[in-house]
Design an enzyme around this catalytic site. Structure first.
Site, PDB file in Angstrom:
ATOM      1  N   ARG A  28      24.348  37.820   7.213  1.00  0.00           N
ATOM      2  CA  ARG A  28      25.226  37.024   8.086  1.00  0.00           C
ATOM      3  C   ARG A  28      24.538  35.759   8.589  1.00  0.00           C
ATOM      4  O   ARG A  28      25.181  34.715   8.757  1.00  0.00           O
ATOM      5  CB  ARG A  28      25.678  37.899   9.259  1.00  0.00           C
ATOM      6  CG  ARG A  28      26.578  37.185  10.284  1.00  0.00           C
ATOM      7  CD  ARG A  28      27.007  38.163  11.368  1.00  0.00           C
ATOM      8  NE  ARG A  28      27.563  37.506  12.539  1.00  0.00           N
ATOM      9  CZ  ARG A  28      28.830  37.180  12.713  1.00  0.00           C
ATOM     10  NH1 ARG A  28      29.703  37.465  11.765  1.00  0.00           N
ATOM     11  NH2 ARG A  28      29.249  36.599  13.816  1.00  0.00           N
TER      12      ARG A  28
ATOM     13  N   ILE B  48      32.775  31.483  13.130  1.00  0.00           N
ATOM     14  CA  ILE B  48      32.570  32.703  12.355  1.00  0.00           C
ATOM     15  C   ILE B  48      32.919  33.871  13.263  1.00  0.00           C
ATOM     16  O   ILE B  48      32.490  33.934  14.420  1.00  0.00           O
ATOM     17  CB  ILE B  48      31.117  32.809  11.829  1.00  0.00           C
ATOM     18  CG1 ILE B  48      30.918  34.088  11.003  1.00  0.00           C
ATOM     19  CG2 ILE B  48      30.095  32.723  12.948  1.00  0.00           C
ATOM     20  CD1 ILE B  48      29.547  34.153  10.323  1.00  0.00           C
ATOM     21  N   SER B  49      33.750  34.775  12.772  1.00  0.00           N
ATOM     22  CA  SER B  49      34.268  35.853  13.616  1.00  0.00           C
ATOM     23  C   SER B  49      33.185  36.834  14.039  1.00  0.00           C
ATOM     24  O   SER B  49      32.155  36.987  13.372  1.00  0.00           O
ATOM     25  CB  SER B  49      35.374  36.617  12.879  1.00  0.00           C
ATOM     26  OG  SER B  49      36.496  35.807  12.664  1.00  0.00           O
ATOM     27  N   GLN B  50      33.438  37.493  15.141  1.00  0.00           N
ATOM     28  CA  GLN B  50      32.605  38.585  15.637  1.00  0.00           C
ATOM     29  C   GLN B  50      32.435  39.637  14.533  1.00  0.00           C
ATOM     30  O   GLN B  50      33.396  39.956  13.825  1.00  0.00           O
ATOM     31  CB  GLN B  50      33.325  39.173  16.848  1.00  0.00           C
ATOM     32  CG  GLN B  50      32.757  40.411  17.463  1.00  0.00           C
ATOM     33  CD  GLN B  50      33.695  40.961  18.532  1.00  0.00           C
ATOM     34  OE1 GLN B  50      34.807  40.459  18.711  1.00  0.00           O
ATOM     35  NE2 GLN B  50      33.256  41.989  19.227  1.00  0.00           N
TER      36      GLN B  50
END
Length: 256
Positions: free
Chosen positions: A75, A101-103
């Protein structure tokens, strides 16, 4: 005399040390840099493992293929350097151009909801950093992903290629229109908030297929919906949880 002898010893040790410097440090390719890179990689791997255990498994994600994907995809490479220390924190992070960027948990949850396998062809709307695409890439046969912001799309495409996510194809266009020339899709995932479910995406969903999409509600947030099309083309919509995504941008591609 003792003092003089001590000085001589220090000089000799210094000469020995500096004589070995060419072997220890040769520009960017060095033993020291190699050890540092290995240490960082191990540190990120440990952080990733903790992320999966504490943020994802602890919240009820059970799919082994999803957990394996979240544990394997680096990530931190999809996060801007300035925010990289927080790559594995339980939060979304900005990636530029007003996008995020999503959790990690949300990425895992939406991937599990999509319920796809290694024979499936999937469409993603909202490439962003490319992280969600990378996660899905490890699970599905082929992934098409659409980004309307050209700079983000090009960066994601380059990164995905460099990391050998070879079954991902990035397109720069209006995601709300889908990708009719490659339809129908076994599944569609939308990673930006729509005001309503785009009709072209419903049409491009294969009978028996599933879409996961955040849709605006009246409470300044979005409902995360699972949209299923049965074999006769009938649509069933299931409301799951409240989420917060950036808006789905429509229209011509954005160049900056």
């Amino acid at each position: 005399m003792k003092f003089l002898a001590l000085i001589i010893i220090v000089i000799i040790i210094s000469c020995i040390f500096y004589s070995f410097r060419p072997f220890v440090n040769r520009g960017d390719v060095s033993i020291a840099n190699g050890k540092e890179a290995k240490s960082k990689a191990e540190d990120y791997a440990q952080q990733r493992e903790m992320m999966v255990e504490q943020q994802i498994v602890a919240r009820g994600i059970k799919s082994k293929k999803v957990l394996d994907a979240m544990n394997s995809v680096p990530r931190h490479l999809f996060v801007p350097v300035v925010y990289r220390r927080g790559s594995y924190f339980d939060q979304p992070l900005p990636i530029g151009s007003g996008q995020a960027i999503s959790q990690p948990y949300i990425v895992a949850l939406m991937t599990e909801m999509l319920d796809v396998g290694n024979d499936d062809i999937v469409l993603e709307i909202g490439t962003g950093s490319g992280y969600q695409a990378a996660v899905l890439s490890t699970i599905v046969k082929k992934l098409y992903t659409i980004e309307i912001i050209e700079e983000l799309g090009m960066q994601a495409a380059e990164l995905l290629k460099s990391q050998e996510f070879d079954n991902v194809e990035v397109r720069i266009s209006d995601g709300g229109l889908g990708l009719p020339e490659k339809a129908p899709f076994d599944a569609i995932i939308v990673t930006a908030a729509a005001s309503e479910i785009p009709d072209p995406l419903i049409k491009q969903l294969k009978p028996g297929g599933r879409m996961v999409i955040p849709v605006d509600n009246n409470y300044y947030s979005q409902d995360l919906l699972i949209v299923e099309k049965d074999e006769d083309g009938n649509i069933e919509i299931k409301n799951t949880i409240l989420v917060r995504f950036v808006p789905l941008v429509k229209g011509e591609k954005i160049t900056e």
